[in-house]
Design a protein around this motif. Structure first.
Motif, PDB file in Angstrom:
ATOM      1  N   GLU A 115       0.836  -1.205   0.000  1.00  0.00           N
ATOM      2  CA  GLU A 115       0.000   0.000   0.000  1.00  0.00           C
ATOM      3  C   GLU A 115       0.876   1.262   0.000  1.00  0.00           C
ATOM      4  OE1 GLU A 115      -2.463  -0.372   3.378  1.00  0.00           O
ATOM      5  OE2 GLU A 115      -3.758  -1.928   2.533  1.00  0.00           O
ATOM      6  N   GLU A 116       1.929   1.264   0.826  1.00  0.00           N
ATOM      7  CA  GLU A 116       2.828   2.432   0.859  1.00  0.00           C
ATOM      8  C   GLU A 116       3.513   2.638  -0.472  1.00  0.00           C
ATOM      9  OE1 GLU A 116       5.520   1.775   4.032  1.00  0.00           O
ATOM     10  OE2 GLU A 116       4.067   2.268   5.617  1.00  0.00           O
ATOM     11  N   ARG A 117       3.878   1.526  -1.148  1.00  0.00           N
ATOM     12  CA  ARG A 117       4.518   1.631  -2.455  1.00  0.00           C
ATOM     13  C   ARG A 117       3.583   2.275  -3.469  1.00  0.00           C
ATOM     14  NH1 ARG A 117       5.381  -3.407  -3.068  1.00  0.00           N
ATOM     15  NH2 ARG A 117       7.235  -3.492  -1.735  1.00  0.00           N
ATOM     16  N   GLU A 118       2.317   1.880  -3.433  1.00  0.00           N
ATOM     17  CA  GLU A 118       1.354   2.466  -4.364  1.00  0.00           C
ATOM     18  C   GLU A 118       1.154   3.959  -4.095  1.00  0.00           C
ATOM     19  OE1 GLU A 118      -2.101   0.133  -3.868  1.00  0.00           O
ATOM     20  OE2 GLU A 118      -1.343  -1.619  -4.970  1.00  0.00           O
ATOM     21  N   VAL A 119       1.107   4.336  -2.788  1.00  0.00           N
ATOM     22  CA  VAL A 119       0.940   5.758  -2.430  1.00  0.00           C
ATOM     23  C   VAL A 119       2.155   6.563  -2.901  1.00  0.00           C
ATOM     24  CG1 VAL A 119       0.812   7.368  -0.487  1.00  0.00           C
ATOM     25  CG2 VAL A 119      -0.591   5.299  -0.482  1.00  0.00           C
ATOM     26  N   ARG A 120       3.341   5.988  -2.720  1.00  0.00           N
ATOM     27  CA  ARG A 120       4.554   6.683  -3.135  1.00  0.00           C
ATOM     28  C   ARG A 120       4.584   6.872  -4.648  1.00  0.00           C
ATOM     29  NH1 ARG A 120       8.103   3.086  -1.778  1.00  0.00           N
ATOM     30  NH2 ARG A 120       7.943   3.462   0.477  1.00  0.00           N
ATOM     31  N   ILE A 121       4.209   5.843  -5.377  1.00  0.00           N
ATOM     32  CA  ILE A 121       4.182   5.951  -6.845  1.00  0.00           C
ATOM     33  C   ILE A 121       3.218   7.051  -7.269  1.00  0.00           C
ATOM     34  CG2 ILE A 121       3.464   4.736  -8.931  1.00  0.00           C
ATOM     35  CD1 ILE A 121       4.551   2.156  -7.528  1.00  0.00           C
ATOM     36  N   TRP A 122       2.077   7.141  -6.580  1.00  0.00           N
ATOM     37  CA  TRP A 122       1.077   8.165  -6.924  1.00  0.00           C
ATOM     38  C   TRP A 122       1.627   9.572  -6.647  1.00  0.00           C
ATOM     39  CZ3 TRP A 122      -2.145  11.144  -3.453  1.00  0.00           C
ATOM     40  CH2 TRP A 122      -3.126  11.893  -4.110  1.00  0.00           C
ATOM     41  N   LYS A 123       2.316   9.714  -5.503  1.00  0.00           N
ATOM     42  CA  LYS A 123       2.905  11.020  -5.174  1.00  0.00           C
ATOM     43  C   LYS A 123       4.008  11.387  -6.160  1.00  0.00           C
ATOM     44  CE  LYS A 123       2.057  11.057  -0.187  1.00  0.00           C
ATOM     45  NZ  LYS A 123       2.689  11.019   1.146  1.00  0.00           N
ATOM     46  N   GLU A 124       4.827  10.398  -6.569  1.00  0.00           N
ATOM     47  CA  GLU A 124       5.884  10.679  -7.537  1.00  0.00           C
ATOM     48  C   GLU A 124       5.319  11.107  -8.879  1.00  0.00           C
ATOM     49  OE1 GLU A 124       8.283   7.234  -7.669  1.00  0.00           O
ATOM     50  OE2 GLU A 124       9.343   7.663  -5.778  1.00  0.00           O
ATOM     51  N   LYS A 125       4.219  10.501  -9.278  1.00  0.00           N
ATOM     52  CA  LYS A 125       3.580  10.910 -10.527  1.00  0.00           C
ATOM     53  C   LYS A 125       3.114  12.368 -10.436  1.00  0.00           C
ATOM     54  CE  LYS A 125       1.950   6.380 -12.127  1.00  0.00           C
ATOM     55  NZ  LYS A 125       0.761   5.529 -12.340  1.00  0.00           N
ATOM     56  N   ILE A 126       2.526  12.721  -9.269  1.00  0.00           N
ATOM     57  CA  ILE A 126       2.048  14.103  -9.092  1.00  0.00           C
ATOM     58  C   ILE A 126       3.220  15.082  -9.136  1.00  0.00           C
ATOM     59  CG2 ILE A 126       1.001  15.680  -7.408  1.00  0.00           C
ATOM     60  CD1 ILE A 126      -0.760  13.258  -6.543  1.00  0.00           C
ATOM     61  N   THR A 127       4.331  14.752  -8.421  1.00  0.00           N
ATOM     62  CA  THR A 127       5.506  15.645  -8.425  1.00  0.00           C
ATOM     63  C   THR A 127       6.137  15.751  -9.811  1.00  0.00           C
ATOM     64  OG1 THR A 127       6.832  13.754  -7.696  1.00  0.00           O
ATOM     65  CG2 THR A 127       6.085  15.280  -6.000  1.00  0.00           C
ATOM     66  N   ALA A 128       6.111  14.640 -10.576  1.00  0.00           N
ATOM     67  CA  ALA A 128       6.638  14.683 -11.937  1.00  0.00           C
ATOM     68  C   ALA A 128       5.808  15.616 -12.811  1.00  0.00           C
ATOM     69  CB  ALA A 128       6.668  13.277 -12.537  1.00  0.00           C
ATOM     70  N   LEU A 129       4.475  15.549 -12.650  1.00  0.00           N
ATOM     71  CA  LEU A 129       3.617  16.459 -13.417  1.00  0.00           C
ATOM     72  C   LEU A 129       3.874  17.919 -13.021  1.00  0.00           C
ATOM     73  CD1 LEU A 129       0.300  14.392 -13.278  1.00  0.00           C
ATOM     74  CD2 LEU A 129       1.698  14.792 -15.299  1.00  0.00           C
ATOM     75  N   GLN A 130       4.036  18.161 -11.701  1.00  0.00           N
ATOM     76  CA  GLN A 130       4.320  19.522 -11.257  1.00  0.00           C
ATOM     77  C   GLN A 130       5.668  20.013 -11.795  1.00  0.00           C
ATOM     78  OE1 GLN A 130       4.073  19.357  -7.023  1.00  0.00           O
ATOM     79  NE2 GLN A 130       1.823  19.321  -6.954  1.00  0.00           N
ATOM     80  N   ALA A 131       6.707  19.138 -11.757  1.00  0.00           N
ATOM     81  CA  ALA A 131       8.021  19.516 -12.278  1.00  0.00           C
ATOM     82  C   ALA A 131       7.952  19.818 -13.765  1.00  0.00           C
ATOM     83  CB  ALA A 131       9.020  18.400 -12.008  1.00  0.00           C
ATOM     84  N   GLU A 132       7.147  19.040 -14.486  1.00  0.00           N
ATOM     85  CA  GLU A 132       7.003  19.295 -15.920  1.00  0.00           C
ATOM     86  C   GLU A 132       6.364  20.656 -16.158  1.00  0.00           C
ATOM     87  OE1 GLU A 132       5.251  16.985 -19.871  1.00  0.00           O
ATOM     88  OE2 GLU A 132       5.007  16.126 -17.869  1.00  0.00           O
ATOM     89  N   GLY A 133       5.361  20.989 -15.324  1.00  0.00           N
ATOM     90  CA  GLY A 133       4.725  22.301 -15.450  1.00  0.00           C
ATOM     91  C   GLY A 133       5.701  23.425 -15.133  1.00  0.00           C
ATOM     92  N   ARG A 134       6.470  23.230 -14.064  1.00  0.00           N
ATOM     93  CA  ARG A 134       7.463  24.250 -13.718  1.00  0.00           C
ATOM     94  C   ARG A 134       8.506  24.403 -14.822  1.00  0.00           C
ATOM     95  NH1 ARG A 134       7.042  22.025  -8.448  1.00  0.00           N
ATOM     96  NH2 ARG A 134       8.899  20.740  -8.785  1.00  0.00           N
TER      97      ARG A 134
END
Length: 565
Positions: A115-134
């Motif tokens: 479960e923690e691995r899935e949550v981490r993957i989801w957070k990394e996807k969100i940060t990757a999208l934010q970094a792409e926007g930045r």
């Protein structure tokens, strides 16, 4: 593992127990057989066979006893192994329950990790999208900055072109002015060269005429010498005729002639010195006039009065001359001011300095018109300054300048206060001796020294230097503090960079208003300083056969180690 080991030991013990029992049975059968053989041989009366069989029976009995003891031991170990096996089985039952619980906990932990691995993957996807926007926004900003930079560079290039055109225009104008100036200078140089050529030619003619004059003078001198000899002979004859002392009278006559010659030479030297002093005064007056052109008219009038006084005292007066001081001339401010410039014989003295005045006048003309073109109006001076105040101020400035000159030239003064006079060194240093101890070659050592004014009034101090043999190793940094009041202090820094492992001694020399003083400087290498704590070993009164011991301490207080015996 322990259970398996115990099982293996149990099986091996049971096997050895069964083998031991079989051996004991065989030994019992063999013993019975031997007993029967002994009875048979005893009936037969065979003593040797009986003794042999008895020995065999004794051996079999001992072996049987050993086997029985071994059987007992093996049985005991079997019992112990059996007890341990049952204990291990009970413990194993407990551990099976714990193992099942542990497996359940591990499965739950694995689920939690998933479960923690899935949550981490989801957070990394969100940060990757934010970094792409930045990153996209950063690219947009960089693009805008690049456009602004290009526009700014274009403006800078246009401004640079305009400024370059203006600079080229100004450069052409200045080059034209320089060319004109160079042409004028060349014309002046040609005129100066022509004047020099004429001077050389006139010098050549004067040399030739002087040669002729010299020849004539030599002839005249020879004629005068002959006449002097004739006069001397006549004088001798006259003195002899009168009956006087010839040698004494001739000696007095020669001495009087030498005295007259010296008097004439002194007069000529006095005239030449007067002319030299007048020329120097005129040069100084011209330089002061050029430097202080924009000053007040009162100062110009004072300088003119001083010049007139000097000119009168050294040129026009027939009295014996002496070098006047500036203070005495400044004090004679009541000299006549209405004297016209026609009465001064300056035309003859200024002829030799025409070239210098022309050159200085050309330097006074500025290249660019500005503040220099404004003329100082003498009629717009608001009010004349109070003469007493100006005299006091000039006297103070002169005394200060005089003190600084005397300090630079080494003229010393005593400091006398009401009721007492200062004696001794004007400055005290702290520390009193600059000592670099136990130095290592190649290192740099620095020490700060404080100089305190111990005199009764304001004093000056300047660095003269250090001892000649210390200049390769010692450097002194001293900023002259100017006036140092009584009790105030100043600092200087001494840097020591040793190149050789040798002791050095010298001093740092200073000059004060009251005299010179120095601060001693010493550099000592590492040494070993051995010392004992006792000078005399006293054992006191002893009895024959008695043993007394005393302890002596040897101390090395230096920085260098050493061996000793």
């Amino acid at each position: 593992k322990n259970l398996q080991n115990i099982n293996a030991v149990f099986v091996s013990c049971s096997d050895t127990l069964s083998a031991c029992r079989l051996r004991s049975k065989m030994l019992a059968k063999q013993l019975d057989h031997v007993d029967m053989e002994i009875e048979r041989e005893e009936e037969a009366g065979n003593v040797a066979a009986v003794s042999r069989l008895q020995a065999m029976s004794r051996r079999l009995c001992t072996e049987l006893e050993r086997e029985k003891e071994l059987e007992l031991r093996i049985a005991l170990t079997l019992k112990e192994n059996l007890v341990e096996m049952w204990q291990i089985k009970t413990k194993q039952g407990k551990y099976d329950i714990l193992r099942e619980q542990l497996q359940k906990d591990e499965e739950e932990l694995q689920m939690q990790y998933q479960e923690e691995r899935e949550v981490r993957i989801w957070k990394e996807k969100i940060t990757a999208l934010q970094a792409e926007g930045r990153h996209r926004t950063q690219e947009k900003r960089e693009e805008e900055a690049r456009r602004e930079c290009e526009e700014r560079n274009k403006k800078i290039l246009e401004d640079a072109k305009r400024n370059h055109e203006k600079a080229v225009c100004f450069l052409r104008q200045s080059m034209a002015r320089i060319h004109e100036k160079n042409a004028k200078e060349e014309v002046k140089a040609q005129e100066h060269m022509e004047r020099r050529i004429q001077a050389v030619l006139s010098l050549k003619t004067s040399i030739t005429s002087n040669r002729e004059k010299l020849q004539t003078l030599q002839i005249l001198n020879k004629a005068k010498a002959l006449e002097a000899k004739k006069e001397e002979m006549k004088m001798r004859e006259a003195i002899l005729a009168e009956g006087g002392n010839v040698t004494r009278e001739i000696f007095l006559h020669k001495r009087q002639q030498e005295h007259e010659k010296k008097k004439e030479a002194f007069k000529e030297l006095q005239k030449s010195r007067k002319m030299e002093i007048v020329s120097r005064i005129l040069q100084e007056k011209a330089s002061i006039h050029k430097q202080k052109k924009s000053q007040s008219p009162t100062k110009a009038i004072k300088a003119r009065v001083i010049f007139i006084c000097i000119f009168k005292t050294f040129v026009l007066s027939p009295k014996s001359w002496r070098s006047p001081s500036i203070c005495s001339l400044a004090g004679d401010g009541t000299a006549p001011q209405g004297e016209s410039s026609e009465n001064r014989p300056q035309d003859v003295l200024w002829e030799s300095d025409d070239e210098d005045t022309e050159r200085d006048e050309t330097l006074l003309v500025p290249e660019f018109p500005g503040l220099w073109s404004r003329q100082y109006d003498l009629h717009k001076v608001p009010k004349a300054e109070d003469p007493t105040r100006s005299a006091i101020r000039t006297m103070r400035e002169k005394t200060a300048e005089k003190k600084m000159e005397e300090l630079q030239t080494g003229i010393l003064h005593k400091q006398i206060m009401p009721g007492r006079e200062h004696k001794g060194c004007a400055f005290h240093s702290k520390p009193s001796c600059i000592h670099f101890k136990d130095f290592d070659v190649g290192q740099i050592y620095k020490k700060k020294v404080v100089l305190t004014n111990a005199s009764y009034s304001v004093n000056y101090c300047r660095l003269v230097g250090i001892s000649e043999w210390l200049k390769d190793f010692i450097s002194v940094h001293f900023d002259p503090p100017g006036k140092v009041s009584s009790g105030m202090s100043c600092e200087f820094l001494v840097t020591f960079k040793p190149m050789i492992n040798e002791g050095l001694e010298g001093e740092v020399m200073f000059m004060a208003q009251t005299g010179s003083f120095s601060v001693p400087l010493k550099c000592t290498v590492k040494t070993c300083i051995l010392a004992l704590d006792k000078e005399l070993i006293d054992f006191g009164s002893l009895v024959v056969g008695e043993t007394i011991s005393r302890t002596i301490s040897l101390t090395n207080s230096g920085a260098l180690g050493t061996r000793f015996k």
